[in-house]
Scaffold this active site. Sequence first.
Site, short mmCIF file in Angstrom:
data_model
loop_
_atom_site.label_atom_id
_atom_site.label_comp_id
_atom_site.label_asym_id
_atom_site.label_seq_id
_atom_site.Cartn_x
_atom_site.Cartn_y
_atom_site.Cartn_z
N HIS A 14 0.84 -1.20 0.00
CA HIS A 14 0.00 0.00 0.00
C HIS A 14 0.87 1.25 0.00
O HIS A 14 1.88 1.32 0.71
CB HIS A 14 -0.89 0.04 1.24
CG HIS A 14 -2.01 -0.94 1.20
ND1 HIS A 14 -3.21 -0.72 1.83
CD2 HIS A 14 -2.14 -2.16 0.62
CE1 HIS A 14 -4.02 -1.75 1.63
NE2 HIS A 14 -3.38 -2.64 0.90
N THR A 93 -14.85 -3.52 -15.13
CA THR A 93 -15.76 -3.26 -16.25
C THR A 93 -16.44 -1.92 -16.01
O THR A 93 -16.44 -1.41 -14.88
CB THR A 93 -16.87 -4.33 -16.37
OG1 THR A 93 -17.69 -4.23 -15.20
CG2 THR A 93 -16.31 -5.73 -16.50
N TYR A 138 -8.04 -8.27 10.30
CA TYR A 138 -7.50 -8.43 8.95
C TYR A 138 -5.99 -8.25 9.06
O TYR A 138 -5.48 -7.13 9.09
CB TYR A 138 -8.14 -7.38 8.04
CG TYR A 138 -7.98 -7.63 6.55
CD1 TYR A 138 -7.08 -8.57 6.05
CD2 TYR A 138 -8.74 -6.92 5.64
CE1 TYR A 138 -6.96 -8.78 4.69
CE2 TYR A 138 -8.61 -7.13 4.27
CZ TYR A 138 -7.72 -8.05 3.80
OH TYR A 138 -7.58 -8.26 2.45
N PRO A 214 -4.80 -15.34 -0.60
CA PRO A 214 -3.67 -14.90 -1.45
C PRO A 214 -4.10 -14.14 -2.71
O PRO A 214 -3.28 -13.91 -3.59
CB PRO A 214 -3.02 -16.23 -1.82
CG PRO A 214 -4.17 -17.19 -1.90
CD PRO A 214 -5.19 -16.74 -0.88
N ASN A 215 -5.38 -13.77 -2.80
CA ASN A 215 -5.86 -13.02 -3.98
C ASN A 215 -5.52 -13.71 -5.30
O ASN A 215 -5.02 -13.07 -6.24
CB ASN A 215 -5.32 -11.58 -3.97
CG ASN A 215 -6.09 -10.68 -3.03
OD1 ASN A 215 -5.54 -10.21 -2.03
ND2 ASN A 215 -7.36 -10.43 -3.30
N GLU A 238 -9.58 -18.18 0.99
CA GLU A 238 -10.22 -17.13 0.17
C GLU A 238 -9.45 -16.96 -1.13
O GLU A 238 -8.24 -16.69 -1.10
CB GLU A 238 -10.25 -15.84 1.00
CG GLU A 238 -11.00 -14.71 0.34
CD GLU A 238 -11.12 -13.49 1.30
OE1 GLU A 238 -11.23 -13.70 2.53
OE2 GLU A 238 -11.07 -12.36 0.79
N HIS A 312 -16.36 -8.25 2.83
CA HIS A 312 -14.95 -7.92 2.97
C HIS A 312 -14.79 -6.44 2.65
O HIS A 312 -15.72 -5.79 2.18
CB HIS A 312 -14.08 -8.77 2.04
CG HIS A 312 -13.82 -8.13 0.73
ND1 HIS A 312 -12.61 -7.55 0.42
CD2 HIS A 312 -14.61 -7.94 -0.32
CE1 HIS A 312 -12.68 -7.05 -0.78
NE2 HIS A 312 -13.88 -7.27 -1.27
N SER A 313 -13.64 -5.92 2.94
CA SER A 313 -13.47 -4.49 2.72
C SER A 313 -12.12 -4.19 2.11
O SER A 313 -11.27 -5.07 2.01
CB SER A 313 -13.56 -3.74 4.04
OG SER A 313 -12.32 -3.80 4.70
N ASN A 314 -11.96 -2.95 1.76
CA ASN A 314 -10.69 -2.44 1.29
C ASN A 314 -10.33 -1.30 2.24
O ASN A 314 -11.06 -1.06 3.19
CB ASN A 314 -10.89 -1.93 -0.13
CG ASN A 314 -9.76 -2.36 -1.00
OD1 ASN A 314 -8.67 -1.83 -0.86
ND2 ASN A 314 -9.98 -3.30 -1.88
N HIS A 341 -10.72 -3.26 7.01
CA HIS A 341 -9.41 -2.59 7.09
C HIS A 341 -9.40 -1.49 8.15
O HIS A 341 -8.35 -0.92 8.42
CB HIS A 341 -9.10 -1.89 5.75
CG HIS A 341 -8.46 -2.75 4.71
ND1 HIS A 341 -7.18 -2.55 4.28
CD2 HIS A 341 -8.91 -3.80 3.99
CE1 HIS A 341 -6.87 -3.42 3.33
NE2 HIS A 341 -7.92 -4.19 3.14
N ARG A 395 -4.55 4.48 -6.71
CA ARG A 395 -3.84 3.48 -5.93
C ARG A 395 -2.97 2.63 -6.86
O ARG A 395 -3.43 2.16 -7.89
CB ARG A 395 -4.86 2.59 -5.20
CG ARG A 395 -4.18 1.53 -4.38
CD ARG A 395 -5.12 0.81 -3.47
NE ARG A 395 -4.54 -0.47 -3.10
CZ ARG A 395 -5.12 -1.36 -2.35
NH1 ARG A 395 -6.32 -1.13 -1.86
NH2 ARG A 395 -4.52 -2.49 -2.06
O1 GLR Z 1 -10.19 -9.52 0.52
C1 GLR Z 1 -9.57 -8.97 -0.35
O2 GLR Z 1 -9.24 -9.57 -1.35
C2 GLR Z 1 -9.22 -7.55 -0.19
O3 GLR Z 1 -9.52 -6.98 0.82
C3 GLR Z 1 -8.50 -6.88 -1.25
C4 GLR Z 1 -7.72 -5.68 -0.76
O4 GLR Z 1 -7.40 -4.91 -1.84
C5 GLR Z 1 -6.46 -6.01 0.00
O5 GLR Z 1 -5.83 -7.10 -0.55
C6 GLR Z 1 -5.52 -4.87 0.05
O6 GLR Z 1 -6.00 -3.74 0.22
O7 GLR Z 1 -4.31 -5.09 -0.05
MG MG Z 2 -10.19 -11.39 -0.74
#
Ligand code: GLR
Ligand code: MG
Length: 416
Positions: A14, A93, A138, A214-215, A238, A312-314, A341, A395
């Site tokens: 970040h 999109t 988180y 791990p996205n 996840e 979930h959040s950012n 977050h 970002r």
């Molecule tokens: O659950 C998730 O994938 C997230 O919260 C995505 C986010 O963008 C998180 O990975 C981050 O902010 O680094």
């Molecule tokens: Mg996720």
Amino acid sequence: MVADPPLLNTQGVHQPYTPRLIVEVVTADGITGVGETYGDAKYLELARPFAERLKGHQVSDLNGLFTLADQVAVDRSRVENAVDVGGLRGVQTADKLRLSVVSAFEVACLDALGKALGLPVHALLGGKVRDAVEYSAYLFYKWAGHPEGVPAEKDDWGAAVDPAGVVEQARRFKERYGFTSFKLKGGVFPPDEEISAVRALAEAFPGHPLRLDPNGAWSVETSVKVARELRDVLEYLEDPALGTPAMAEVAERTGVPLATNMCVTTFAEIREAFTKGAVQVVLSDHHYWGGLRNTQQLAAVCRTFGVGVSMHSNTHLGISLAAMTHVAATVPDLHHACDSHYPWQSEDVLTERLTFEGGKVAVPDAPGLGVELDRERLAVLHRRWLDDDGALRDRDDAAAVRIADPEWVTPSMPRW
Ligand SMILES: O=C([O-])C(=O)C[C@H](O)[C@@H](O)C(=O)[O-]
Ligand SMILES: [Mg+2]
């Protein structure tokens, strides 16, 4: 722009500040309502013409927001071949962009409407079925500070780059906020190291629900290996792999529940994913899904198919946490703590921050969202955005790593 610590994910780290868009609607009677969403340039470009179209619109006509949004043109170059938030939430999109903007206005309209009627937002959504909403800590792998030479707010969390650091971070989350479940953002270190970190968490906090996200950084084979090694301690895994077919294969071969905020991010993606058994829990980001009522509709679809739902959040501020809390309070089958977050954000635009007690946020019963905008704080964060030369207005987690390591290239997926 809001201060953000150096949290690591599979795309990078970040940046010191993250843009957020705060929306305020004002009714003819002078009642105001607030909303919040992503604040990168492409969202702002859409929000401005959208706000123009809203003049004279009823705050109660929430369905009309979607119709109006469809009339706002999206610059295709902003979305074609683009992945959102550094590729952490699937393909971008035009529709998803519009929905993310609509969500802030929907929340602002609900806030204003609630204040006008003397009702909390959860009442406008049908009424709360719980008085407090549970959140999970988180956890992030994290550097002690942003790379040298980058001015940023100091944080007191320290570094977390190994299992001991992750456990220490979890301990502090538990002490400070009472969280009893933990999500670790993975895809940062080779999978064996992340397996060790989750094992260390399981030993330190026996019986606490654990998640690893791990996205989509792993291949199917790696995902299967990790799932098998951690099956006894995971509440869910996840987005181990990218896309519905890969997720379906991992689910089938391991039987470990899979959650997602990447492969099911729209209503259109539900049918294939649910039919193939690719996901067992869908995590709504209410911004991305187009607001609080769409999140309720998602919850109803999930219930119909016997699939779990959570949120979930950012990086976000208190307006979004309040919005999440109101809608989560109305979802009957919420069996997994939402993740937020918010504890990572030392700054807010509210006169009073929301608090976690025993890992939960009490559902506000005051009219509207039950939060108040602190205009001075907002002005400080806005001034930071105005003063920025553009480097931080979008970002870019890879750009932040390149300051420390100029050779860094965004990894191609699957990374392992
Ligand atoms: O659950 C998730 O994938 C997230 O919260 C995505 C986010 O963008 C998180 O990975 C981050 O902010 O680094
Ligand atoms: Mg996720």
